[in-house]
Design an enzyme around this catalytic site. Structure first.
Site, PDB file in Angstrom:
ATOM      1  N   ARG A   1       7.821   3.760  -4.986  1.00 39.63           N
ATOM      2  CA  ARG A   1       7.889   2.592  -3.858  1.00 39.63           C
ATOM      3  C   ARG A   1       6.867   1.575  -4.012  1.00 39.63           C
ATOM      4  NH1 ARG A   1       7.552   5.265   1.967  1.00 39.63           N
ATOM      5  NH2 ARG A   1       5.469   5.687   1.367  1.00 39.63           N
TER       6      ARG A   1
ATOM      7  N   GLU B   1      13.142   2.943  13.568  1.00 37.94           N
ATOM      8  CA  GLU B   1      12.639   4.154  12.827  1.00 37.94           C
ATOM      9  C   GLU B   1      11.387   4.188  13.998  1.00 37.94           C
ATOM     10  OE1 GLU B   1      10.739   2.954   9.001  1.00 37.94           O
ATOM     11  OE2 GLU B   1      10.490   0.813   9.582  1.00 37.94           O
TER      12      GLU B   1
ATOM     13  N   LYS C   1       6.607  -1.997   1.806  1.00 32.12           N
ATOM     14  CA  LYS C   1       5.340  -1.394   2.479  1.00 32.12           C
ATOM     15  C   LYS C   1       4.036  -2.084   2.374  1.00 32.12           C
ATOM     16  CE  LYS C   1       3.102   3.412   3.071  1.00 32.12           C
ATOM     17  NZ  LYS C   1       3.409   3.522   4.509  1.00 32.12           N
TER      18      LYS C   1
ATOM     19  N   LEU D   1      11.559   1.426   6.667  1.00 32.16           N
ATOM     20  CA  LEU D   1      10.872   1.747   5.179  1.00 32.16           C
ATOM     21  C   LEU D   1      11.419   3.141   4.551  1.00 32.16           C
ATOM     22  CD1 LEU D   1       8.085   1.189   3.590  1.00 32.16           C
ATOM     23  CD2 LEU D   1       7.134   3.555   5.009  1.00 32.16           C
TER      24      LEU D   1
ATOM     25  N   TYR E   1       0.885  -1.351  -0.049  1.00 34.50           N
ATOM     26  CA  TYR E   1      -0.152   0.069  -0.035  1.00 34.50           C
ATOM     27  C   TYR E   1       0.867   1.217  -0.040  1.00 34.50           C
ATOM     28  CZ  TYR E   1       1.154   0.749   4.966  1.00 34.50           C
ATOM     29  OH  TYR E   1       1.490   1.168   6.229  1.00 34.50           O
TER      30      TYR E   1
HETATM   31  N1  PLP Z   1       8.331   4.026   8.788  1.00 36.03           N
HETATM   32  C1  PLP Z   1       7.217   3.615   8.644  1.00 36.03           C
HETATM   33  C2  PLP Z   1       7.027   2.044   9.238  1.00 36.03           C
HETATM   34  C3  PLP Z   1       5.951   3.887   8.210  1.00 36.03           C
HETATM   35  O1  PLP Z   1       4.759   3.206   8.425  1.00 36.03           O
HETATM   36  C4  PLP Z   1       5.993   5.313   7.764  1.00 36.03           C
HETATM   37  C5  PLP Z   1       4.804   5.758   7.075  1.00 36.03           C
HETATM   38  O2  PLP Z   1       3.498   5.242   7.407  1.00 36.03           O
HETATM   39  C6  PLP Z   1       7.146   5.934   7.540  1.00 36.03           C
HETATM   40  C7  PLP Z   1       8.239   5.237   7.993  1.00 36.03           C
HETATM   41  C8  PLP Z   1       7.157   7.089   6.895  1.00 36.03           C
HETATM   42  O3  PLP Z   1       6.810   7.189   5.418  1.00 36.03           O
HETATM   43  P1  PLP Z   1       6.389   8.135   4.469  1.00 36.03           P
HETATM   44  O4  PLP Z   1       7.104   9.400   4.644  1.00 36.03           O
HETATM   45  O5  PLP Z   1       6.647   7.763   3.233  1.00 36.03           O
HETATM   46  O6  PLP Z   1       4.814   8.549   4.828  1.00 36.03           O
END
Ligand code: PLP
Length: 287
Positions: free
Chosen positions: A55, A183, A151, A207, A36
């Protein structure tokens, strides 16, 4: 609460969200077998859509799910979804699950048609009170798997971590693997010490956050350096500032970690500059 707006995307068509139906044999439902994206849109315009598609395609490739649409069709569908729901600022969820087989087998049957679902919700900018006060975080051991770079919709790990963070009175979980920062449970993490800003590098444990890239652009615009390196757990407790970043929360300052003040216990001056510049960048790209 990200309450779904009236119209959603299901397998290439815009339909009423309340009428959308999928098979209970869908592997997204049975196995969390799918990927997703969450894309913010400002003023009806998706923000950094290309990076989100990149991504998504990486995740589909990793799971060996066939990408259902060429890039232009994807973009057109996203725009249709936004328009059907009246534009403005919104969060957009896009999911591609492997689809429904004839039964339930771990090994996917060949040639299953992927299920594509998308919906959106009104995106509220963080309340001034939250910006003034900052958020709180709990440090938790990362219990997720070894491919956090994908993701995937299999999100029960982060769900458990969010519940635990809430039980501890925190808004977000900051995850560590032993001595190292991984993270946030749904965010990228930055630390600041004596003016030096650091964030951990891309790896299978994290991620590849799109907002982390946006913050990188913001830091470039401000002429501030970013150290991309592993961050130790004790650096988090000694930091002057900690920020979390994600598509729907942009960059937020963490004022409390495990109930202890981060720096002075309120959003710091470097975060403030980043936040202000982030708003300018957003407005430029959305106009
Ligand atoms: N890390 C994780 C595990 C996430 O679920 C998310 C966003 O949902 C992020 C980092 C941040 O990613 P993004 O900046 O692409 O929203």
């Amino acid at each position: 609460m990200a309450e779904a707006l009236l119209h959603c995307l299901l397998n290439g068509a815009i339909v009423a969200t309340s009428d959308a139906r999928i098979s209970p044999l869908d592997r997204g439902f049975l196995f969390g077998d799918g990927v997703y994206e969450v894309v913010p849109a400002y003023n009806g315009k998706p923000f950094r859509l290309e990076a989100h598609f990149e991504r998504l395609l990486f995740g589909l490739d990793a799971l060996e799910i066939v990408n259902p649409y060429p890039r232009a069709r994807w973009a057109a569908l996203v725009h249709e979804l936004i328009a059907a729901n009246g534009g403005g600022d919104m969060g957009i969820y896009l999911q591609v699950a492997r689809g429904a087989g004839k039964g339930r087998d771990f090994l996917p049957e060949p040639h299953i048609k992927p299920t594509v679902f998308g919906f959106c919700w009104r995106l509220a900018t963080p309340k001034p009170e939250l910006l003034r006060r900052g958020i709180s975080a709990a440090m938790l051991e990362d219990i997720r798997w070894q491919r956090c770079d994908i993701k995937t919709v299999a999100l029960v790990g982060p769900v458990m971590l969010k519940i635990e963070a809430k039980r501890r009175g925190a808004d977000e979980a900051i995850l560590v693997r032993g001595d190292r920062l991984a993270e946030g449970s749904s965010s990228a993490v930055f630390v600041v010490k004596e003016g030096r800003i650091a964030t951990p590098p891309a790896s299978h444990e994290r991620l590849p956050s799109i907002t982390r890239l946006v913050v990188g652009d913001v830091l470039d615009a401000l002429g501030l350096l970013l150290d991309v390196r592993e961050v130790r757990r004790d650096e988090l407790f000694a930091a002057d500032e900690i920020w979390i970043a994600s598509s729907t929360r942009e960059a937020l300052a963490v004022a409390l970690l495990d109930g202890k003040a981060v720096g002075r216990g309120k959003p710091g001056p470097v975060w403030r500059r980043v936040f202000d510049e982030f708003q300018k960048l957003k407005q430029r790209e959305a106009s």
